[in-house]
Design an enzyme around this catalytic site. Sequence first.
Site, PDB file in Angstrom:
ATOM      1  N   LYS A   1     -62.447  14.384  51.157  1.00 49.49           N
ATOM      2  CA  LYS A   1     -62.632  15.754  50.592  1.00 49.49           C
ATOM      3  C   LYS A   1     -61.810  16.569  51.371  1.00 49.49           C
ATOM      4  CE  LYS A   1     -64.145  18.159  47.261  1.00 49.49           C
ATOM      5  NZ  LYS A   1     -63.687  17.978  45.829  1.00 49.49           N
TER       6      LYS A   1
ATOM      7  N   CYS B   1     -69.450  17.553  66.976  1.00 58.99           N
ATOM      8  CA  CYS B   1     -69.342  16.156  67.236  1.00 58.99           C
ATOM      9  C   CYS B   1     -67.936  15.832  67.038  1.00 58.99           C
ATOM     10  CB  CYS B   1     -70.208  15.175  66.489  1.00 58.99           C
ATOM     11  SG  CYS B   1     -71.719  15.242  67.119  1.00 58.99           S
TER      12      CYS B   1
HETATM   13  C1  UDX Z   1     -70.790  13.914  62.119  1.00 58.35           C
HETATM   14  C2  UDX Z   1     -70.851  12.268  61.779  1.00 58.35           C
HETATM   15  O1  UDX Z   1     -70.748  12.390  60.260  1.00 58.35           O
HETATM   16  C3  UDX Z   1     -72.161  11.743  62.345  1.00 58.35           C
HETATM   17  O2  UDX Z   1     -72.310  10.447  61.917  1.00 58.35           O
HETATM   18  C4  UDX Z   1     -72.259  11.965  63.513  1.00 58.35           C
HETATM   19  O3  UDX Z   1     -73.471  11.529  64.069  1.00 58.35           O
HETATM   20  C5  UDX Z   1     -72.033  13.394  64.137  1.00 58.35           C
HETATM   21  O4  UDX Z   1     -70.720  13.987  63.635  1.00 58.35           O
HETATM   22  P1  UDX Z   1     -71.594  16.116  61.252  1.00 58.35           P
HETATM   23  O5  UDX Z   1     -70.695  16.789  62.234  1.00 58.35           O
HETATM   24  O6  UDX Z   1     -72.994  16.642  61.194  1.00 58.35           O
HETATM   25  O7  UDX Z   1     -71.910  14.813  61.409  1.00 58.35           O
HETATM   26  O8  UDX Z   1     -71.153  16.325  59.650  1.00 58.35           O
HETATM   27  P2  UDX Z   1     -70.210  15.815  58.997  1.00 58.35           P
HETATM   28  O9  UDX Z   1     -70.592  15.643  57.358  1.00 58.35           O
HETATM   29  O10 UDX Z   1     -69.543  14.532  59.487  1.00 58.35           O
HETATM   30  O11 UDX Z   1     -68.891  16.828  58.548  1.00 58.35           O
HETATM   31  C6  UDX Z   1     -68.080  17.342  59.562  1.00 58.35           C
HETATM   32  C7  UDX Z   1     -66.973  18.282  59.302  1.00 58.35           C
HETATM   33  O12 UDX Z   1     -66.009  17.577  58.175  1.00 58.35           O
HETATM   34  C8  UDX Z   1     -67.643  19.287  58.526  1.00 58.35           C
HETATM   35  O13 UDX Z   1     -66.865  20.677  58.829  1.00 58.35           O
HETATM   36  C9  UDX Z   1     -67.309  18.940  56.961  1.00 58.35           C
HETATM   37  O14 UDX Z   1     -67.317  20.044  56.007  1.00 58.35           O
HETATM   38  C10 UDX Z   1     -66.011  18.255  57.203  1.00 58.35           C
HETATM   39  N1  UDX Z   1     -65.612  17.390  56.246  1.00 58.35           N
HETATM   40  C11 UDX Z   1     -66.440  16.128  56.124  1.00 58.35           C
HETATM   41  C12 UDX Z   1     -64.636  17.547  55.301  1.00 58.35           C
HETATM   42  O15 UDX Z   1     -63.798  18.480  55.504  1.00 58.35           O
HETATM   43  N2  UDX Z   1     -64.222  16.517  54.476  1.00 58.35           N
HETATM   44  C13 UDX Z   1     -64.958  15.500  54.229  1.00 58.35           C
HETATM   45  O16 UDX Z   1     -64.436  14.824  53.106  1.00 58.35           O
HETATM   46  C14 UDX Z   1     -66.153  15.163  54.987  1.00 58.35           C
END
Ligand code: UDX
EC number: 1.1.1.22
Length: 465
Positions: A265, A274
């Site tokens: 996305k 992280c």
């Molecule tokens: C992440 C990992 O997914 C998880 O496995 C690990 O343990 C910690 O780091 P988290 O940071 O909590 O988890 O959320 P995540 O859903 O991975 O999203 C991270 C960022 O990427 C968010 O800002 C989200 O909005 C963004 N994102 C995610 C996108 O912009 N596009 C996507 O398709 C998915």
Amino acid sequence: MVKNVCCIGAGYVGGPSCAVIAYMCHDIKVTIVDLNQARIDAWNSDKLPIYEPGLDEIVFARRGKNLFFSTNVDQAIIDADLIFVSVNTPTKKTGMGAGMAADLAYIETATRRIAQVATTSKVVIEKSTVPCRTAQSMRTILEANSNKDIRFDILSNPEFLAEGTAVTDLMKPDRVLIGCLQTPDGFAAQQKLIDVYSNWIPRERIITMNLWSSELSKLAANALLAQRISSINALSAICEATGADVDEVAYACGTDSRIGPKFLKASVGFGGSCFQKDILNLVYLSEQLHLPEVAAYWKMVVTMNEYQKMRFTHRIVRTLFNTVTHKRIALLGFAFKKDTGDTRESAAITLCSYLIQEHARVAIYDPKVDAKQIRMDLTEPGVGTNEAEVDKHITICKSAYEACAGADALVICTEWDEFKMDQLDYQKIFASMQKPAFIFDGRLILDAPKLRDIGFRVETIGKSV
Ligand code: UDX
Ligand code: UDX
Ligand code: ADP
């Protein structure tokens, strides 16, 4: 048999992950400890310190039965068979590796405490994400303090939960990873942790390997996930310049089973505690190993993310006739993703700071982030805005409608469900805004044609008008 578990660090990782152990294993007493009294008080109150769907139910069901929150770190260590170390590992701000390496001071302090106060043998589990070979340092500290009566075994058990879905991720994880020293004692320690997880996780989902592989796998998984987002975001720039639609491109690519549909996305940029931290750890590690090409490769994932945030802000300014001075911009969403109140590394922070530098007035609304947190984030050293600027340029609102009233533009920063077309009355918002009324969808959650019918001018990430 494990009877008593202690978790050092009652944060986003330690809190939910050990609360779920208590929920799934009623025979195990779980004590989560932290030095921060306010945080522990919150865990013991009706309003938990972190917001996670489903977490209240779990904590309220087991608290006072087999789940305890305390600041008495020493007693919890003394009583435990298994000790999870889930303290914070922020990126170092000064000194060697500043801006890249993880600050391991909290890990070391916690490890030394265990060595100092333990009176019986312990299995110590590294749960925080840490650079490769941290377990080795922990082991050295612990072994230097072992004697014939007490031994310490160390395991790596990185946590893969994502915020906002922590409880489901913990109840039904894709996998649980346990790394151990490949010795009889290491395997025996590993088996104890396997026995805990086997209470609710199918054995085939519990993966075992050596300590180093386990530590590196955690960094690698986060780097690969972040890399996908930077890749789709890089493509979103091409889409905007050419008229291709990034959602269509992501769909077309994602249907290839080798690529898969998830995590494609396009967005204003990834945030969270992280991704950036772990990639920078990987970059630092690569540099330390004299692998500059590898370091540069991963660094680019972060560079692309910074570029995406800047590119989006430039688009806002350009579209608003090249100036946002004194204009009111409604920023919807401040958390780094939906369903969390966490703002660490949120793209909204960077966006706000850019908009303040352009002299805009920014009206912020987020359903789960309070005003104090927003002010703190925007005045952190390194963000580039001071208190006086924040006072002058930022208003924090109680609803999306309040933020949008009188605004020249509405910017979607976080994909909260309550901002979707069927939840907000965009007709009403349109009526309350300056004209022309602009919408910038940084999360691809809105229906641009419908909004255009209302009268909005709509700009979406990865789509050209
Ligand atoms: C992440 C990992 O997914 C998880 O496995 C690990 O343990 C910690 O780091 P988290 O940071 O909590 O988890 O959320 P995540 O859903 O991975 O999203 C991270 C960022 O990427 C968010 O800002 C989200 O909005 C963004 N994102 C995610 C996108 O912009 N596009 C996507 O398709 C998915
Ligand atoms: C590729 C695409 O897969 C295909 O969809 C497209 O239509 C044409 O390009 P092809 O080049 O025939 O197909 O083979 P592919 O199986 O993709 O392998 C390409 C190269 O990547 C090979 O050298 C292969 O050995 C290598 N590879 C592939 C790896 O090194 N590791 C992998 O995990 C997969
Ligand atoms: P994460 O997202 O990795 O869980 P957090 O910052 O949310 O990180 O939580 C880490 C917690 O660890 C903090 O609440 C901090 O007070 C706690 N902590 C750090 N060092 C120690 C220590 N030596 N003993 C007990 N708790 C600690």
